[in-house]
Structure formats: structure tokens, C-alpha cells
Design a protein around this motif. Structure first.
Motif, PDB file in Angstrom:
ATOM      1  N   MET A   1      52.673  47.099  39.129  1.00 42.06           N
ATOM      2  CA  MET A   1      52.399  47.695  40.822  1.00 42.06           C
ATOM      3  C   MET A   1      51.176  47.625  40.839  1.00 42.06           C
ATOM      4  O   MET A   1      50.080  47.733  39.711  1.00 42.06           O
ATOM      5  CB  MET A   1      52.928  48.882  40.921  1.00 42.06           C
ATOM      6  N   PRO A   2      49.927  46.827  41.924  1.00 47.03           N
ATOM      7  CA  PRO A   2      48.225  46.405  41.696  1.00 47.03           C
ATOM      8  C   PRO A   2      48.408  48.057  41.919  1.00 47.03           C
ATOM      9  O   PRO A   2      49.015  49.295  43.044  1.00 47.03           O
ATOM     10  CB  PRO A   2      48.670  45.697  43.466  1.00 47.03           C
ATOM     11  N   VAL A   3      47.039  49.112  41.989  1.00 43.74           N
ATOM     12  CA  VAL A   3      46.745  49.765  42.449  1.00 43.74           C
ATOM     13  C   VAL A   3      46.104  50.183  42.882  1.00 43.74           C
ATOM     14  O   VAL A   3      45.980  49.012  43.670  1.00 43.74           O
ATOM     15  CB  VAL A   3      45.522  50.118  41.050  1.00 43.74           C
ATOM     16  N   LEU A  33      53.655  63.076  49.009  1.00 38.81           N
ATOM     17  CA  LEU A  33      54.073  61.511  48.461  1.00 38.81           C
ATOM     18  C   LEU A  33      55.826  61.284  49.204  1.00 38.81           C
ATOM     19  O   LEU A  33      55.322  59.800  50.475  1.00 38.81           O
ATOM     20  CB  LEU A  33      54.954  61.514  47.158  1.00 38.81           C
ATOM     21  N   GLY A  34      56.590  61.951  49.837  1.00 40.46           N
ATOM     22  CA  GLY A  34      57.818  61.987  50.978  1.00 40.46           C
ATOM     23  C   GLY A  34      56.386  61.405  52.550  1.00 40.46           C
ATOM     24  O   GLY A  34      57.665  61.278  53.037  1.00 40.46           O
ATOM     25  N   ALA A  35      55.342  62.336  52.338  1.00 40.46           N
ATOM     26  CA  ALA A  35      55.081  62.397  53.902  1.00 40.46           C
ATOM     27  C   ALA A  35      54.084  60.676  53.909  1.00 40.46           C
ATOM     28  O   ALA A  35      53.492  61.029  54.770  1.00 40.46           O
ATOM     29  CB  ALA A  35      54.296  63.448  54.022  1.00 40.46           C
ATOM     30  N   GLY A  36      53.676  60.144  52.514  1.00 39.35           N
ATOM     31  CA  GLY A  36      53.290  58.944  52.936  1.00 39.35           C
ATOM     32  C   GLY A  36      51.899  59.024  51.853  1.00 39.35           C
ATOM     33  O   GLY A  36      50.934  57.889  52.823  1.00 39.35           O
ATOM     34  N   ARG A  60      52.965  61.512  36.593  1.00 38.43           N
ATOM     35  CA  ARG A  60      53.134  60.391  36.149  1.00 38.43           C
ATOM     36  C   ARG A  60      54.455  59.555  36.611  1.00 38.43           C
ATOM     37  O   ARG A  60      54.444  58.685  37.671  1.00 38.43           O
ATOM     38  CB  ARG A  60      52.024  59.405  34.960  1.00 38.43           C
ATOM     39  N   ARG A  61      55.098  60.514  36.359  1.00 38.39           N
ATOM     40  CA  ARG A  61      56.589  60.054  36.389  1.00 38.39           C
ATOM     41  C   ARG A  61      57.230  60.377  38.284  1.00 38.39           C
ATOM     42  O   ARG A  61      58.115  59.102  38.592  1.00 38.39           O
ATOM     43  CB  ARG A  61      57.649  61.267  35.404  1.00 38.39           C
ATOM     44  N   ILE A  62      56.681  60.860  39.208  1.00 35.24           N
ATOM     45  CA  ILE A  62      56.833  61.088  40.261  1.00 35.24           C
ATOM     46  C   ILE A  62      56.163  60.177  41.514  1.00 35.24           C
ATOM     47  O   ILE A  62      56.852  59.689  42.028  1.00 35.24           O
ATOM     48  CB  ILE A  62      56.642  62.653  40.219  1.00 35.24           C
ATOM     49  N   TYR A  66      57.831  56.582  43.939  1.00 30.47           N
ATOM     50  CA  TYR A  66      56.807  56.556  45.299  1.00 30.47           C
ATOM     51  C   TYR A  66      56.381  55.627  45.359  1.00 30.47           C
ATOM     52  O   TYR A  66      55.396  55.499  46.389  1.00 30.47           O
ATOM     53  CB  TYR A  66      56.176  57.742  45.221  1.00 30.47           C
ATOM     54  N   ASN A  67      55.942  54.530  44.433  1.00 29.65           N
ATOM     55  CA  ASN A  67      55.120  53.606  44.201  1.00 29.65           C
ATOM     56  C   ASN A  67      53.625  53.804  44.628  1.00 29.65           C
ATOM     57  O   ASN A  67      52.697  53.422  45.492  1.00 29.65           O
ATOM     58  CB  ASN A  67      55.299  53.084  44.627  1.00 29.65           C
TER      59      ASN A  67
END
Length: 211
Positions: A1-3, A33-36, A60-62, A66-67
Motif C-alpha cells: 500500500m502506498p504511504v 482509525l475507525g473514525a477515519g 503496526r498490526r492495527i 485499517y490501511n
């Protein structure tokens, strides 16, 4: 995934367990992250390096779930060990050229700047983005310099081609001022992590920013 870099998203969140009202780092991260939130920076100054590494591996895993882009403050070694997307350094941390020598081209590097000459040096040194601040007075970071004010935001927005993130004392009530002066990405700490409802806080800030 692009940074994902500042300029490609509007908000940038930082962790601070001391302000998170007893909530776990994972709970706060998932709420953000869930809020965007698309960029999350780990900034915990008062922990031992072993605990920081453990927490960063968790984040890092989380963030991958969420990309989202995961940035680590200061610790180049931890950023490399947990395969973070980037590292953010200050003016008194390891110099930008040395950080690049360590991480190569695979990791983005952000540099805190407080004045035009520092911003220009970051551009020349090959930073991927710069931090601009503190825009307002802030108590969430120790040994912070005096506020740079909105004039510096004006200068960066008109003179610097790199993506930049405005930081320092930015809240829902003043973020419209930062946007009016050219700030398209803003970093917040206490406004998010100290909120009763983190998702509502993110939504409120976004409305204030774009309304």
C-alpha cells in the motif's frame, strides 16, 4: 500500500497514553482509525524502549488492518524493527541525512520545523514531509519551543512544495484559522485522545475544518 502523507489526508493523530483517560493504546488507536484517521503517530516519551517496541508492533498490526500510515516519533531503530511506514524527527534528533542512510528509500521521513531556514533545510535534505509548529501554545509536549504562529503557516504554504502537517495547540475551535492560512493537514493530540467519545471528536474537528 502506498504511504499516505500529509496533504493526502486532512487529519493526523498522535498517541499520548497520559492523556487517554485510562484507555489502552489499542482502544484509542482503533477508535481513531475507525473514525477515519489515516495517519497515526506513536509518541510516548516516558516509556522504556522495550515497551515502546512492543506497543509499536501492536500499532503496526492495527494500522495495517485499517490501511493507515504508521509513523514513529524519534526512534529510528524501533521504526525499522516494526516496519513502520515512517519516522518523524525533531531538530535535535538524529539528523535527516543520517536517518535516510539508515532507513533508505522504503520509509518516509518527517521533520519538525519552526522557522523558514529549517523548512528549507528539510527540503534540501530530502524529507518527505515537514511538521509546522507549534502553531499555538501547547502543553502536550515537554521542552516545546514558543508558538510559531499563523505567519509561519502562511510562509510554508506559499514557499514549500513538500507536504506539511500543522501541529501544536490545534483544536476544533481554532482549526478553521489554520485552514484559512493554508494548512490542509492538521495534527491533534489531546483534542482526540482525551475526548469522551473519540469518534465524535474526530467528526467535530472535521466539520470545523471543512465547514
Amino acid at each position: 500500500m502506498p504511504v499516505i502523507l500529509p496533504g493526502q489526508t486532512d487529519l493526523y493523530a498522535l498517541t499520548d497514553e497520559g492523556l487517554s483517560r485510562g484507555r489502552s493504546l489499542e482502544e484509542v488507536a482503533r477508535a481513531l482509525l475507525g473514525a477515519g484517521i489515516r495517519i497515526l503517530q506513536y509518541r510516548e516519551k516516558r516509556k522504556k524502549d522495550g515497551e515502546k517496541l512492543e506497543q509499536c508492533r501492536l500499532l503496526r498490526r492495527i494500522t495495517r488492518e485499517y490501511n493507515a500510515c504508521f509513523i514513529i516519533d524519534d526512534h529510528v531503530d524501533i521504526a525499522m524493527l516494526c516496519e513502520a511506514d515512517g519516522v518523524h524527527v525533531g531538530q535535535e534528533d538524529i539528523p535527516l541525512t543520517d536517518v535516510r542512510a539508515l532507513v533508505g528509500s522504503s520509509m518516509c521521513i518527517g521533520v519538525s520545523t519552526h522557522a523558514p531556514e529549517q523548512a528549507l533545510a528539510a527540503v534540501q535534505g530530502g524529507a518527505d514531509y515537514i511538521g509546522v509548529g507549534p502553531v499555538y501554545a501547547t502543553q502536550t509536549k515537554e521542552d516545546v519551543c514558543a508558538p510559531v504562529g499563523l505567519n509561519y503557516v502562511d510562509w510554508v504554504s506559499s514557499h514549500i512544495s513538500l507536504p506539511f502537517v500543522c501541529i501544536g495547540g490545534i483544536k476544533a475551535h481554532n482549526i478553521h484559522e489554520v485552514v484559512a492560512h493554508g494548512g490542509t493537514c492538521c495534527a491533534l493530540v489531546s483534542e482526540f485522545v482525551s475526548a469522551d467519545d473519540i469518534a465524535q471528536a474526530v467528526e467535530k474537528v472535521r466539520r470545523a475544518m471543512h465547514g
